[in-house]
Design an enzyme around this catalytic site. Structure first.
Site, PDB file in Angstrom:
ATOM      1  N   ALA A 118       0.770  -1.255   0.000  1.00  0.00           N
ATOM      2  CA  ALA A 118       0.000   0.000   0.000  1.00  0.00           C
ATOM      3  C   ALA A 118       0.796   1.298   0.000  1.00  0.00           C
ATOM      4  O   ALA A 118       0.271   2.337  -0.389  1.00  0.00           O
ATOM      5  CB  ALA A 118      -0.952  -0.004   1.188  1.00  0.00           C
ATOM      6  N   PRO A 120       3.235   4.420  -0.902  1.00  0.00           N
ATOM      7  CA  PRO A 120       2.933   5.475   0.086  1.00  0.00           C
ATOM      8  C   PRO A 120       1.446   5.763   0.291  1.00  0.00           C
ATOM      9  O   PRO A 120       1.109   6.565   1.141  1.00  0.00           O
ATOM     10  CB  PRO A 120       3.649   6.698  -0.494  1.00  0.00           C
ATOM     11  CG  PRO A 120       3.621   6.467  -1.978  1.00  0.00           C
ATOM     12  CD  PRO A 120       3.762   4.975  -2.174  1.00  0.00           C
ATOM     13  N   GLY A 121       0.561   5.126  -0.501  1.00  0.00           N
ATOM     14  CA  GLY A 121      -0.852   5.276  -0.184  1.00  0.00           C
ATOM     15  C   GLY A 121      -1.718   5.829  -1.290  1.00  0.00           C
ATOM     16  O   GLY A 121      -2.882   6.158  -1.054  1.00  0.00           O
ATOM     17  N   GLY A 122      -1.192   5.911  -2.514  1.00  0.00           N
ATOM     18  CA  GLY A 122      -2.003   6.441  -3.618  1.00  0.00           C
ATOM     19  C   GLY A 122      -3.299   5.667  -3.772  1.00  0.00           C
ATOM     20  O   GLY A 122      -4.396   6.244  -3.813  1.00  0.00           O
ATOM     21  N   LYS A 123      -3.167   4.346  -3.840  1.00  0.00           N
ATOM     22  CA  LYS A 123      -4.374   3.544  -4.089  1.00  0.00           C
ATOM     23  C   LYS A 123      -5.206   3.424  -2.823  1.00  0.00           C
ATOM     24  O   LYS A 123      -6.437   3.456  -2.876  1.00  0.00           O
ATOM     25  CB  LYS A 123      -3.992   2.198  -4.676  1.00  0.00           C
ATOM     26  CG  LYS A 123      -3.525   2.428  -6.105  1.00  0.00           C
ATOM     27  CD  LYS A 123      -2.782   1.348  -6.747  1.00  0.00           C
ATOM     28  CE  LYS A 123      -2.284   1.791  -8.110  1.00  0.00           C
ATOM     29  NZ  LYS A 123      -0.994   2.482  -8.104  1.00  0.00           N
ATOM     30  N   ARG A 146       8.190   2.665   5.315  1.00  0.00           N
ATOM     31  CA  ARG A 146       7.191   3.084   4.321  1.00  0.00           C
ATOM     32  C   ARG A 146       5.775   3.033   4.904  1.00  0.00           C
ATOM     33  O   ARG A 146       4.906   3.805   4.521  1.00  0.00           O
ATOM     34  CB  ARG A 146       7.303   2.208   3.066  1.00  0.00           C
ATOM     35  CG  ARG A 146       8.545   2.541   2.245  1.00  0.00           C
ATOM     36  CD  ARG A 146       8.731   1.592   1.064  1.00  0.00           C
ATOM     37  NE  ARG A 146       7.672   1.616   0.073  1.00  0.00           N
ATOM     38  CZ  ARG A 146       7.526   2.532  -0.884  1.00  0.00           C
ATOM     39  NH1 ARG A 146       8.398   3.507  -0.968  1.00  0.00           N
ATOM     40  NH2 ARG A 146       6.527   2.463  -1.746  1.00  0.00           N
ATOM     41  N   ASP A 186      -1.060  -3.894  -5.778  1.00  0.00           N
ATOM     42  CA  ASP A 186      -0.247  -3.034  -6.639  1.00  0.00           C
ATOM     43  C   ASP A 186       1.192  -3.499  -6.404  1.00  0.00           C
ATOM     44  O   ASP A 186       1.866  -3.026  -5.499  1.00  0.00           O
ATOM     45  CB  ASP A 186      -0.466  -1.574  -6.205  1.00  0.00           C
ATOM     46  CG  ASP A 186       0.227  -0.589  -7.121  1.00  0.00           C
ATOM     47  OD1 ASP A 186       0.428  -0.924  -8.294  1.00  0.00           O
ATOM     48  OD2 ASP A 186       0.556   0.510  -6.649  1.00  0.00           O
ATOM     49  N   CYS A 239       3.471  -1.173 -12.651  1.00  0.00           N
ATOM     50  CA  CYS A 239       3.829  -0.039 -13.504  1.00  0.00           C
ATOM     51  C   CYS A 239       4.977  -0.470 -14.408  1.00  0.00           C
ATOM     52  O   CYS A 239       5.965   0.232 -14.559  1.00  0.00           O
ATOM     53  CB  CYS A 239       4.183   1.184 -12.663  1.00  0.00           C
ATOM     54  SG  CYS A 239       5.550   0.928 -11.527  1.00  0.00           S
TER      55      CYS A 239
END
Ligand code: SAM
Length: 298
Positions: A118, A120-123, A146, A186, A239
């Site tokens: 998870a 840094p937390g974008g999703k 992190r 992710d 990515c």
């Protein structure tokens, strides 16, 4: 960013994947400026805040990201990350392509959701926006330092129904069999889609690193499968461009887990859309648990 020196093996791989003519257009995208994005936070920013939105739009030059309702491109020079609105959690700075996966997860208020990798937390913050404070969001990050950044971002965005944990996926799988309605994975990857943005990813790339990432992704996917309830949705994203970490990993997963079906895959290419590279696969587990049921409840 014309000065990126791409590894020869990577150039060869992309030529094989895309064919000569499309590969040329793909490589030309490395000479184009990268895109910048932010996502408005629906937990702090309501549909009625049209006046505030007009100010942000003017100040940052916002233009909608087609695949994300709350996502916008911004003008690089406007630097929204340095503004007090950022500290107040009005928006999250996120690469536009990276906004696609959580949209496809389609989280709903009241559900049990796991974001397995998870930080840094974008999703995580995007999923939380969809949940509207209802249900439980477990945000896991294996690296404790992190996980701290993840916690800070969750706090800044005003999310109140999330728990941050820092564990390996196999330890979580032992505790949460068939527990979650939706899981976001992710995955850690070779980061080919970030080459325009992250020179370290270019330096670290090698064919053996791609193989290492693919093997690690398969292991994490197996742990995710254990934790998904029958009928649940698992979204896998990377990515990176290569097939080994994307289509091949998913095909091998489906062979190991016949109770899962592939609902769709999406790829974002920097020469076809305004964004860096991203791959997303949406998988669903059979409602009766299928052949994975025994493993999940053992
Ligand atoms: N989802 C995040 C976001 O949207 O901000 C980005 C996640 S990043 C692509 C992948 C994450 O996986 C990293 O934070 C990394 O520390 C974590 N990771 C590395 N090795 C891992 C492993 N073996 N199992 C689970 N997560 C791992």
């Amino acid at each position: 960013m014309n000065d990126i020196r791409l590894p020869a093996g990577y150039i060869e791989q992309m030529r094989r994947m895309l064919g000569e003519s499309e590969a040329e257009r793909f490589f030309a995208s490395y000479g184009e400026p990268r895109t910048y994005g932010l996502r408005l936070n629906p937990l702090k920013f309501g549909p009625r805040d049209t006046g505030l939105f007009a100010v942000l739009q003017e100040q940052f030059g916002l233009e909608p990201v087609p695949w994300c309702k709350d996502g916008y491109y911004y003008r690089e020079s406007s630097r929204p990350g340095t503004h007090p609105w950022h500290a107040a959690g009005l928006y999250y700075i996120q690469e536009p392509s990276a906004m696609s996966a959580a949209e496809l997860l389609d989280a709903r208020p009241g559900e049990m959701i796991l974001d397995l990798a998870a930080a840094p937390g974008g999703k995580t913050t995007q999923i939380a926006g969809r949940m509207q404070g209802q249900g439980l969001l477990v945000a896991n990050e294996i690296h404790p330092a992190r996980a701290k950044i993840l916690s800070e971002n969750i706090e800044r965005m005003g999310i109140r129904n999330a728990v941050v944990v820092s564990a390996s996926p196999d330890r979580l799988a032992a505790r949460f069999p068939a527990f979650f309605d939706r899981i976001m994975l992710d995955a850690p990857c070779s980061g080919e889609g970030m080459f325009r943005k992250d020179p370290d990813a270019v330096r670290e790339w090698s064919e053996s690193q791609v193989a290492f990432c693919a093997e690690r992704q398969s292991g994490i996917l197996d742990d995710a499968a254990v934790m998904l309830r029958p009928g649940g949705t698992l979204v896998y994203s990377t990515c990176t461009f290569n097939r080994a970490e994307n289509e091949d990993t998913i095909e091998a997963f489906l062979t190991r887990h016949p109770s899962f079906t592939l609902e769709r895959t999406e790829r974002i290419w920097p020469h076809r859309a305004r964004g860096e590279g991203h791959f997303v696969a949406v998988l669903r587990r059979a409602a009766d648990g299928g052949e994975d049921a025994a493993a999940a409840t053992a």
